[in-house]
Design an enzyme around this catalytic site. Sequence first.
Site, short mmCIF file in Angstrom:
data_model
loop_
_atom_site.label_atom_id
_atom_site.label_comp_id
_atom_site.label_asym_id
_atom_site.label_seq_id
_atom_site.Cartn_x
_atom_site.Cartn_y
_atom_site.Cartn_z
N SER A 17 71.69 -19.87 -37.65
CA SER A 17 71.59 -21.17 -37.87
C SER A 17 72.45 -21.70 -36.50
O SER A 17 72.41 -22.91 -36.70
CB SER A 17 72.17 -21.41 -39.16
OG SER A 17 73.48 -21.02 -39.37
N SER A 255 84.00 -23.68 -37.17
CA SER A 255 82.53 -23.67 -37.44
C SER A 255 81.68 -23.46 -36.37
O SER A 255 82.28 -23.75 -35.45
CB SER A 255 82.10 -24.91 -38.24
OG SER A 255 82.04 -26.04 -37.59
N LYS A 256 80.49 -23.63 -36.52
CA LYS A 256 79.38 -23.49 -35.43
C LYS A 256 79.52 -24.83 -34.73
O LYS A 256 79.05 -24.92 -33.54
CB LYS A 256 78.09 -23.21 -35.93
CG LYS A 256 77.89 -21.69 -36.48
CD LYS A 256 76.61 -21.53 -36.81
CE LYS A 256 76.83 -19.83 -37.25
NZ LYS A 256 75.76 -19.31 -38.21
N ARG A 257 80.19 -25.55 -35.24
CA ARG A 257 80.36 -27.11 -34.44
C ARG A 257 81.72 -26.91 -33.59
O ARG A 257 81.72 -27.90 -32.68
CB ARG A 257 80.56 -28.28 -35.32
CG ARG A 257 79.13 -28.59 -36.03
CD ARG A 257 79.52 -29.83 -36.91
NE ARG A 257 80.19 -29.47 -37.87
CZ ARG A 257 79.82 -29.04 -39.22
NH1 ARG A 257 78.76 -28.57 -39.34
NH2 ARG A 257 80.78 -28.88 -40.15
#
Length: 320
Positions: A17, A255-257
């Site tokens: 994702s 996080s992926k952010r």
Amino acid sequence: MTGAGTVTTGRFAPSPSGRMHIGNLFSALLAWLSAKKQGGRVILRIEDLDVRRCTPAYAQQIQDDFLWLGLTWDEGPRVGGPHGPYEQSQRTALYKAALDALRARGLVYPCFCTRAELHAADAPHRSDGETVYPGTCRNLTPAEAAERARTRSPAYRLRVPAREIAVCDGHMGRYAQRLDRDCGDFLLRRSDGLYAYQLAVVADDAAMGVTEVVRGSDLLTSTPRQLLLYRLLGLTPPAFYHVPLLLAEDGRRLSKRDHDLNLEILRKRYPPEVILGKLAFLAGFHPTAEPVRVTELLSVFDWSAVPARDIIVPGDLFPA
Ligand code: GLU
């Protein structure tokens, strides 16, 4: 550890994702080292059930990132193997069979609650922010369920028992939950037809012969649910090792952010040995953050050096 004659089989189970961040990589590194140190194997499985968030492009990039770092897999996409397909989106027949087996034993019921109803319910919140399911649809009669099913397709939930379920985690020690109080009857399939992570991960790890699950400690709270599913499906659970999460300097979970610490950025700035040296240093089994190859870490890898508490990544560890 596994019984005599069984080859340790670990796995990487990334969700495509987004690009991996160093927290994802940290768990994968420990999974690889733990399996390989025991002469074992590693399977790669792409956890792409959530079709709205996952993309084939991210799945390819994650594989490229693993290979760039030297984190090879013995079975999975690109290399094949006897337990394919290795993408969860291609394995729904297995999840359906597991759900049907549980349904045949009367352990599953249809649930017609909407998200709004669940949030409005005056139910306690779990650690992951979801509400404890209050059991609204648990005792619908077949006639009531059939009537509701005319206007809304149901989700399916597992009836959880009112007793403690304990995990003996190889790294974190004993962890127990009373699922009826801490979680409630949990989802196995959503009303839109998507199978739940809890069911899919158990069906897959069992079908793929995984004997050792090493993953982030955010999933420790999922493990009692998974152990229950192993028991109800008559499957042998793997050994579980939950590893600390990596936190940003302000204590937030990465996080992926957090773009600075994702592999897209890091790959442009550093060679793989530099990233691995820093991660092994954070993990406690490498005395310095000097560059190192993944194969060189096998001789120093040691579970007892890895902290149990989450690890803050110093802001200057990966300078821009
Ligand atoms: N796919 C999950 C994730 O990327 C991991 C699931 C697991 O390791 O059990 O967070």
